[in-house]
Design a protein around this motif. Structure first.
Motif, PDB file in Angstrom:
ATOM      1  N   ASN A 150       0.821  -1.202   0.000  1.00 11.83           N
ATOM      2  CA  ASN A 150       0.000   0.000   0.000  1.00 11.83           C
ATOM      3  C   ASN A 150       0.857   1.254   0.000  1.00 11.83           C
ATOM      4  O   ASN A 150       0.528   2.235  -0.680  1.00 11.83           O
ATOM      5  CB  ASN A 150      -0.920   0.006   1.221  1.00 11.83           C
ATOM      6  CG  ASN A 150      -1.693   1.305   1.346  1.00 11.83           C
ATOM      7  OD1 ASN A 150      -2.606   1.582   0.596  1.00 11.83           O
ATOM      8  ND2 ASN A 150      -1.294   2.140   2.306  1.00 11.83           N
ATOM      9  N   ASP A 154       0.452   4.818  -2.117  1.00 12.75           N
ATOM     10  CA  ASP A 154      -0.316   5.735  -1.272  1.00 12.75           C
ATOM     11  C   ASP A 154      -0.255   7.172  -1.803  1.00 12.75           C
ATOM     12  O   ASP A 154       0.823   7.692  -2.100  1.00 12.75           O
ATOM     13  CB  ASP A 154       0.237   5.691   0.154  1.00 12.75           C
ATOM     14  CG  ASP A 154      -0.613   6.506   1.116  1.00 12.75           C
ATOM     15  OD1 ASP A 154      -1.824   6.266   1.166  1.00 12.75           O
ATOM     16  OD2 ASP A 154      -0.055   7.383   1.799  1.00 12.75           O
ATOM     17  N   VAL A 173      -6.247   1.193  -9.163  1.00 11.99           N
ATOM     18  CA  VAL A 173      -6.229   0.536  -7.868  1.00 11.99           C
ATOM     19  C   VAL A 173      -7.523  -0.250  -7.694  1.00 11.99           C
ATOM     20  O   VAL A 173      -8.609   0.323  -7.694  1.00 11.99           O
ATOM     21  CB  VAL A 173      -6.080   1.551  -6.719  1.00 11.99           C
ATOM     22  CG1 VAL A 173      -6.115   0.840  -5.375  1.00 11.99           C
ATOM     23  CG2 VAL A 173      -4.790   2.343  -6.870  1.00 11.99           C
ATOM     24  N   ALA A 176      -6.914  -1.246  -1.702  1.00 10.69           N
ATOM     25  CA  ALA A 176      -5.703  -1.014  -0.914  1.00 10.69           C
ATOM     26  C   ALA A 176      -6.062  -1.055   0.561  1.00 10.69           C
ATOM     27  O   ALA A 176      -7.143  -0.609   0.957  1.00 10.69           O
ATOM     28  CB  ALA A 176      -5.072   0.330  -1.271  1.00 10.69           C
ATOM     29  N   ALA A 183      -1.847  -3.936  -1.383  1.00 14.12           N
ATOM     30  CA  ALA A 183      -2.678  -3.314  -2.416  1.00 14.12           C
ATOM     31  C   ALA A 183      -2.714  -4.209  -3.644  1.00 14.12           C
ATOM     32  O   ALA A 183      -1.776  -4.974  -3.899  1.00 14.12           O
ATOM     33  CB  ALA A 183      -2.137  -1.930  -2.785  1.00 14.12           C
TER      34      ALA A 183
END
Length: 406
Positions: A150, A154, A173, A176, A183
């Motif tokens: 993750n 981020d 994505v 996550a 993720a």
């Protein structure tokens, strides 16, 4: 001398520094093993550091019993709806591959992950620039699913994936989970993709040879291969808001940019996700990986629903109590500094000032132990909590609640 834990992100990410006062311990469910011995005592630096491989962020926020992401895993992780290729237990007759063959087989499944965010140049122009980079690996070639950490993605406004054949593709994505630092990404062009094979990390042994593959320093050194051994298992690091327990320790060289890459056994199977580097001056060869058997249930949840659901106790804890307890000859434990109204703990009668010393039969001496023991359970499970109140030891049954990653 200062202890440092570094995430393997390639670049600083100021937005990643979210350490706080342990507001919420989010806890993943189901760990396979009791882990907490020999914890390196260190300061946690958010993955804003250049040399860091895991953004272990989030002040221990509300001891929300985090995911039941790491359930006790048996040999066969494959289920009818699983996206992963799970390899059965190896037998003694199976042979190891040479490192060159492992690199040839696994390398094409390893990808570079670029985190692009808005920035303003000295000329006043704004645009997207790479603020961090890491590694990922393909877990489903047909659907284009990629696993990574993750903290690698981020805050990203755009994510670019670089493949071994030279293609650079945009990724979205799928899900996550900061609590487990996992993720799942997806690329739409699935032409000629290769997926990794998953091993069973519950079977790894100290001294077993391993290979780490990743992108230290970014694309310039993409798919670098390093070798080493499993130095230890069940390691716990004092990292806030992350899957900081049950980690695999390895001396295979892990550097900035390796975050999210695979740790592979000599049968060519992924047994861990490289996530942390212990980088105190004078220390060498101390990298840590999330066990793959712990990670797979979370990855599957993210694929299925985009979120990971975790069992939750919903209390805040403060480990400063243990310094006081040690000086005053009092029992060690997880000191409750706050209880969420109408949460599982509150409904069971737990209060601020209580000190949790056990979850079922598992010993709890601090917040990390509490997380570890809670991770062994699922949302809705009933657990017996042993705690101390006003010098007296008491027990209460608590039905664990639920928290979902956002």
């Amino acid at each position: 001398m200062t202890d440092e834990i570094h995430s393997l992100n390639d670049n600083n990410n100021p937005s990643a520094d979210t350490s706080s006062d342990k507001e919420e311990i989010e806890i993943l469910t189901s760990t396979q093993q009791s882990m907490a011995q020999n914890k390196p005592k260190n300061k946690v630096f958010a993955f804003a550091s250049l040399c860091v491989i895991s953004a272990f962020i989030g002040g221990l926020t509300t001891v929300a019993v985090i995911p039941h992401i790491y359930p006790t895993t048996s040999t066969a992780m494959q289920t009818s709806n699983s996206s992963f290729t799970q390899v059965a237990n190896l037998t003694a007759t199976e042979t190891n591959f040479p490192v060159a063959q492992i690199a040839k087989n696994v390398g094409p499944a390893v990808v570079g992950v670029s985190n692009l965010q808005s920035s303003r140049s000295f000329s006043g122009n704004s645009g997207l620039q790479e603020t961090g980079s890491g590694t990922g690996f393909i877990i489903d070639a047909k659907k284009g699913y990629i696993a990574t950490n993750n903290h690698v993605i981020d805050g990203a406004q755009k994510i670019t994936i670089s493949l071994s054949d030279g293609r650079n593709l945009d990724a979205k994505v799928i899900g996550a989970d900061p609590r487990t630092d996992l993720a799942v990404l997806q690329i739409s062009d699935t032409t000629n993709l290769t997926a990794v094979k998953m091993g069973d990390s519950s079977k790894v042994e100290v001294g077993e040879s391993v290979v780490a593959i990743g992108n230290p320093g970014g694309e310039e050194f993409a798919r670098s291969v390093t070798t080493g051994v499993i130095s230890a298992t069940n390691r716990t690091l004092e990292l806030q808001g992350e899957a900081s327990y049950n980690l695999i320790q390895t001396d295979a060289a892990i550097n900035p940019g390796n975050s999210g890459g695979p740790l592979v056994n000599y049968q060519g199977q992924v047994i861990g996700i490289n996530s942390v580097k212990y980088a105190e001056t004078g220390f060498e060869g101390m990298g840590f990986a999330i066990p793959i058997s712990d990670a797979l249930p979370t990855l599957q949840q993210l694929i299925n629903s985009g979120v990971a659901k975790h069992p939750a106790l919903l209390v805040s804890t403060d480990d400063q109590y243990n310094t006081y307890a040690k000086s005053n000859n009092k029992p060690q434990g997880a000191y409750i500094s706050g209880v969420t109204l109408n949460g599982p703990a509150a409904k069971a009668g737990l209060k601020q000032g209580d000190v949790i010393t056990k979850i079922n039969d598992g010993l709890v001496q601090n917040s990390s132990d509490l997380i570890r023991e809670l991770y062994k359970n699922n949302v809705g499970d009933k657990v017996t909590i042993t705690y101390i109140r006003d010098g007296q030891t008491k027990q209460v049954e608590v039905t664990l609640g639920e928290l979902a990653s956002t």
